[in-house]
Write an enzyme that holds these catalytic residues in place. Structure first.
Site, PDB file in Angstrom:
ATOM      1  N   GLU A  97     -23.988 -12.286  29.646  1.00  0.00           N
ATOM      2  CA  GLU A  97     -25.017 -12.816  30.558  1.00  0.00           C
ATOM      3  C   GLU A  97     -26.418 -12.427  30.064  1.00  0.00           C
ATOM      4  OE1 GLU A  97     -23.201 -11.295  34.114  1.00  0.00           O
ATOM      5  OE2 GLU A  97     -21.568 -12.690  33.756  1.00  0.00           O
ATOM      6  N   GLY A 128     -15.515 -14.465  34.304  1.00  0.00           N
ATOM      7  CA  GLY A 128     -15.770 -15.028  35.627  1.00  0.00           C
ATOM      8  C   GLY A 128     -15.188 -16.418  35.818  1.00  0.00           C
ATOM      9  N   SER A 134     -11.856 -11.867  33.148  1.00  0.00           N
ATOM     10  CA  SER A 134     -10.897 -12.147  34.219  1.00  0.00           C
ATOM     11  C   SER A 134      -9.700 -11.194  34.241  1.00  0.00           C
ATOM     12  CB  SER A 134     -10.439 -13.607  34.165  1.00  0.00           C
ATOM     13  OG  SER A 134     -11.559 -14.463  34.309  1.00  0.00           O
ATOM     14  N   HIS A 165     -24.194  -7.689  27.000  1.00  0.00           N
ATOM     15  CA  HIS A 165     -23.276  -8.474  27.833  1.00  0.00           C
ATOM     16  C   HIS A 165     -23.621  -9.953  27.656  1.00  0.00           C
ATOM     17  CE1 HIS A 165     -21.400 -10.240  31.379  1.00  0.00           C
ATOM     18  NE2 HIS A 165     -20.581  -9.206  31.343  1.00  0.00           N
ATOM     19  N   ASN A 193     -18.007  -3.616  35.910  1.00  0.00           N
ATOM     20  CA  ASN A 193     -19.387  -4.120  35.821  1.00  0.00           C
ATOM     21  C   ASN A 193     -19.669  -4.878  37.114  1.00  0.00           C
ATOM     22  OD1 ASN A 193     -21.788  -5.390  35.226  1.00  0.00           O
ATOM     23  ND2 ASN A 193     -20.893  -6.827  33.732  1.00  0.00           N
ATOM     24  N   TRP A 194     -20.478  -4.277  37.971  1.00  0.00           N
ATOM     25  CA  TRP A 194     -20.727  -4.894  39.286  1.00  0.00           C
ATOM     26  C   TRP A 194     -21.755  -6.010  39.239  1.00  0.00           C
ATOM     27  CZ3 TRP A 194     -21.010   0.008  42.955  1.00  0.00           C
ATOM     28  CH2 TRP A 194     -19.708   0.484  43.153  1.00  0.00           C
ATOM     29  N   LYS A 195     -22.441  -6.172  38.138  1.00  0.00           N
ATOM     30  CA  LYS A 195     -23.493  -7.198  38.017  1.00  0.00           C
ATOM     31  C   LYS A 195     -24.471  -7.059  39.189  1.00  0.00           C
ATOM     32  CE  LYS A 195     -20.048  -9.936  35.729  1.00  0.00           C
ATOM     33  NZ  LYS A 195     -19.671 -11.189  35.160  1.00  0.00           N
ATOM     34  N   GLY A 248     -15.395  -9.332  38.295  1.00  0.00           N
ATOM     35  CA  GLY A 248     -14.982  -9.727  39.650  1.00  0.00           C
ATOM     36  C   GLY A 248     -14.028  -8.758  40.338  1.00  0.00           C
ATOM     37  N   GLU A 307     -15.487  -9.577  24.783  1.00  0.00           N
ATOM     38  CA  GLU A 307     -15.488 -10.394  25.998  1.00  0.00           C
ATOM     39  C   GLU A 307     -15.712 -11.861  25.627  1.00  0.00           C
ATOM     40  OE1 GLU A 307     -16.316  -8.008  29.745  1.00  0.00           O
ATOM     41  OE2 GLU A 307     -18.245  -8.667  28.985  1.00  0.00           O
TER      42      GLU A 307
HETATM   43  C1  PEP Z   1     -17.722  -9.114  32.846  1.00  0.00           C
HETATM   44  O1  PEP Z   1     -18.678  -9.597  33.418  1.00  0.00           O
HETATM   45  O2  PEP Z   1     -17.912  -8.226  31.995  1.00  0.00           O
HETATM   46  C2  PEP Z   1     -16.386  -9.614  33.150  1.00  0.00           C
HETATM   47  C3  PEP Z   1     -15.406  -9.339  32.347  1.00  0.00           C
HETATM   48  O3  PEP Z   1     -16.273 -10.379  34.299  1.00  0.00           O
HETATM   49  P1  PEP Z   1     -14.897 -10.950  34.970  1.00  0.00           P
HETATM   50  O4  PEP Z   1     -13.906  -9.814  34.982  1.00  0.00           O
HETATM   51  O5  PEP Z   1     -15.292 -11.379  36.334  1.00  0.00           O
HETATM   52  O6  PEP Z   1     -14.433 -12.060  34.103  1.00  0.00           O
END
Ligand code: PEP
Length: 250
Positions: free
Chosen positions: A97, A173, A213, A95, A10-12, A235, A167
Site C-alpha cells: 500500500e 485483502g 489473506s 508495504h 498489520n492493523w493498517k 484483515g 506479499e
Molecule cells: C497486509 O496488509 O499485509 C495483508 C497481508 O493483508 P490481508 O491479510 O488482509 O491480506
C-alpha cells in the site's frame, strides 16, 4: 535449531488507542503459551497505549511506517528515533500500500531500511508482485529488483536484523491466498536471492514471512512449508480471537 516463527499483525488505518489497548489485553492471555512470536503494528496514535498494554506480555509492538530522515521539515511524518524512544521494536517498510497507493519507490524504501537499522528498529521489508506482473511472468524479476534495491548498502551484520515479507499484491485483502505451493516456490526463490547477495548463514537465519489473506483456516498449511517462517496478517489480525488462533497455530 529451528527459528521461532513470527506472526505479525498489520492493523493498517484501524483502531483507536482505546480499542488497541483493549485488544491487546484480550489477546495476551490467549497466546501466553504460543510457540510463535506475536508482533502487532497499530496506527501511530495507538502506539503508546499499545506498548503500555503489552508490558509483561509476549506481544511485540511495532509501527507501520517511518521516514528516512531523523528530523526536519517533513510535515506529517514520523522518524525512527521518535518510534525508538517510545519503545517501538520493529517497523513495516515497503508495504504494497505504501508502494502503490503512496508511490514509495525502492530507493526511498532502502533509505528507510538503513535508517531503521541505525535507529535500532527491526525492519520488516515487504516485497511482492502485482497480478499483472505475475500474469506477465515477471514475478521473479520484480522480486529480485525490490529485494536487491531494498537491501542495498546494508552490511551482513545489519542484514541479520532484517525480516522479509513476501506479499503478493493480488493476495492482499482480496481473500485470494497464494496456494502453499506458490508461496513455498517463491519463498525458496527469495531464500536463494539472500544467498546471492549475502551468504548461506544469513539466508538460513533470516525470517521470510508470507502475507496475503492469511486466516486461521490456512495458516497451518502455509506454516508447514520449509521456507515459510511466519506470516504477516492484515484483515484477520483485527479480531483478537482470530489473531490468537493464527498465533497459536503458527
Ligand atoms: C497486509 O496488509 O499485509 C495483508 C497481508 O493483508 P490481508 O491479510 O488482509 O491480506
Amino acid at each position: 535449531m529451528d527459528k521461532k516463527s513470527i506472526v505479525a499483525g498489520n492493523w493498517k488505518m484501524n483502531k483507536t488507542h482505546k480499542e488497541a489497548s483493549e485488544f491487546i489485553k484480550n489477546l495476551a492471555p490467549l497466546i501466553q503459551s504460543a510457540r510463535a512470536s506475536a508482533y502487532i503494528a497499530p496506527s501511530f496514535t495507538a502506539l503508546h497505549d499499545s506498548i503500555t498494554a503489552a508490558k509483561d506480555t509476549n506481544i511485540i509492538i511495532g509501527a507501520q511506517n517511518m521516514h528516512d530522515e531523523t528530523d526536519g521539515a517533513f510535515t506529517g511524518e514520523i522518524s525512527g528515533g521518535m518510534l525508538k524512544t517510545l519503545g517501538i521494536e520493529f517497523v513495516i517498510l515497503g508495504h504494497s500500500e505504501r508502494r502503490h497507493v503512496f508511490q514509495e519507490d525502492n530507493s526511498f524504501i532502502n533509505r528507510k531500511v538503513i535508517r531503521a537499522l541505525k535507529d535500532g528498529l527491526q525492519p520488516i521489508l515487504c516485497i511482492g508482485e502485482t497480478q499483472k506482473e505475475r500474469e506477465e511472468k515477471k514475478t521473479e524479476v520484480v522480486l529480485e529488483e525490490q529485494f536487491f534495491k531494498g537491501i542495498q548498502n546494508i552490511s551482513k551484520k545489519d542484514a541479520s536484523n532484517i525480516i522479509l515479507a513476501y506479499e503478493p499484491v493480488w493476495a492482499i485483502g482480496t481473500g485470494k491466498t497464494a496456494t502453499s505451493e506458490i508461496a513455498e516456490h517463491t519463498h525458496s526463490f527469495i531464500r536463494k536471492l539472500i544467498i546471492k547477495h549475502f551468504d548461506k548463514e544469513i539466508s538460513k537465519n533470516m525470517h521470510i514471512l508470507y502475507g496475503g489473506s492469511v486466516k486461521p483456516q490456512n495458516v497451518e498449511e502455509l506454516m508447514q512449508q520449509e521456507n515459510i517462517d511466519g506470516v504477516l496478517v492484515g484483515g484477520a489480525s483485527l479480531e483478537y480471537k482470530s489473531f490468537a488462533e493464527i498465533v497459536n497455530k503458527a
